[in-house]
Design an enzyme around this catalytic site. Structure first.
Site, PDB file in Angstrom:
ATOM      1  N   TYR A 162      -1.080  -0.923  10.419  1.00 54.40           N
ATOM      2  CA  TYR A 162      -1.210  -1.199   8.980  1.00 54.40           C
ATOM      3  C   TYR A 162       0.000  -0.689   8.202  1.00 54.40           C
ATOM      4  O   TYR A 162       0.590  -1.410   7.390  1.00 54.40           O
ATOM      5  CB  TYR A 162      -2.487  -0.539   8.466  1.00 54.40           C
TER       6      TYR A 162
ATOM      7  N   SER B  58       0.850  -1.192   0.000  1.00 52.06           N
ATOM      8  CA  SER B  58       0.000   0.000   0.000  1.00 52.06           C
ATOM      9  C   SER B  58       0.882   1.237   0.000  1.00 52.06           C
ATOM     10  O   SER B  58       2.018   1.205   0.512  1.00 52.06           O
ATOM     11  CB  SER B  58      -0.892   0.015   1.249  1.00 52.06           C
TER      12      SER B  58
END
Length: 249
Positions: free
Chosen positions: A149, A136
């Site tokens: 995350y 990401s």
């Protein structure tokens, strides 16, 4: 040539589901893995036998080894693997725990590592294959509520970069996929503005195109990625105030 055999993890929803549908439409045989057998069966039922449901929990590392071996024994060599399975849990500093970080890392990082451990020796022995690891843009720099995350995705980016040197020499292609904000059940947890938000279907189209390319990083949307890469080189005295202002709801 026979159709490509593609294994996708995290294929029961979001980007993984959309990518499975897209690659199946393009003619690939898609082995779709996730923990939810029911969702995989529903996905396969719409594919005209192009998607084969293959339930698997990637946090069970012994099961990953066994199921990769079984896929190749029953279906044939995996030509392309998209390691997409992951989860997201926003966390504030007040709520941060070691247990929470470990749980997310077990799926996002160690689950991908288990898949790599099972795949790489097979592809190296054949001298061919392609692995795409889904990280990401959140792995570029620290973002609010992203301690779990973002850390997992930063680790995946570094891991993939490091493996590329050996895999290049072995004839195996490895790529990193760095999406921006994609509307999925995971991003629905975010409570801050998400600029340049795109659909899972649009993300699948961009990943499918990237898999056909020779580039290492598949990152999108282009304008958002360019902005974040600029932020990555800003000094901290500029970075923190700018991001604090831009992510304030």
């Amino acid at each position: 040539m026979p159709p490509e055999r593609v294994w996708i993890t995290g294929a029961s929803m979001g980007i993984g589901e959309a990518l499975a549908r897209r690659l199946a439409r393009d003619g690939s045989e898609v082995i779709a893995s996730a923990r939810s057998a029911d969702r995989l069966q529903a996905l396969a039922a719409t594919s005209g036998n192009r998607i084969i449901p293959w339930p698997l929990d990637i946090t069970d590392h012994a099961a990953v080894q066994a199921e990769v071996a079984r896929i190749e024994a029953e279906r044939g060599p995996i030509d392309v693997a998209v390691l997409n399975a992951g989860t997201h849990q926003p966390v504030s500093a007040a709520d941060f725990t070691t247990a929470g970080l470990r749980a997310l890392m077990e799926t996002n990082l160690m689950g991908a590592a288990a898949c790599l451990e099972a795949l790489m020796p097979r592809m190296i022995a054949r001298g061919r294959g392609r692995i795409a690891v889904v990280a990401s843009v959140a792995g570029y720099r620290g973002l609010p509520t992203g301690a779990y995350y973002g850390a997992s995705k930063a680790a995946l980016i570094n891991l993939t970069e490091s493996l590329k040197f050996d895999l290049d020499r072995a004839g195996v292609t490895i790529q990193i996929v760095d999406p921006g904000f994609v509307k999925t059940p995971l991003t629905d947890k975010n409570e801050f503005p998400m600029p340049f938000l795109i659909t899972a279907g649009a993300a699948a189209d961009l990943i499918a195109a990237g898999l056909r390319s020779g580039r290492f990083e598949i990152a999108f949307p282009r304008v958002f990625v360019a902005m974040l890469k600029l932020l990555r080189i800003l000094p901290y005295r500029l970075y923190f105030p700018l991001v604090a202002r831009s992510t304030r709801g």
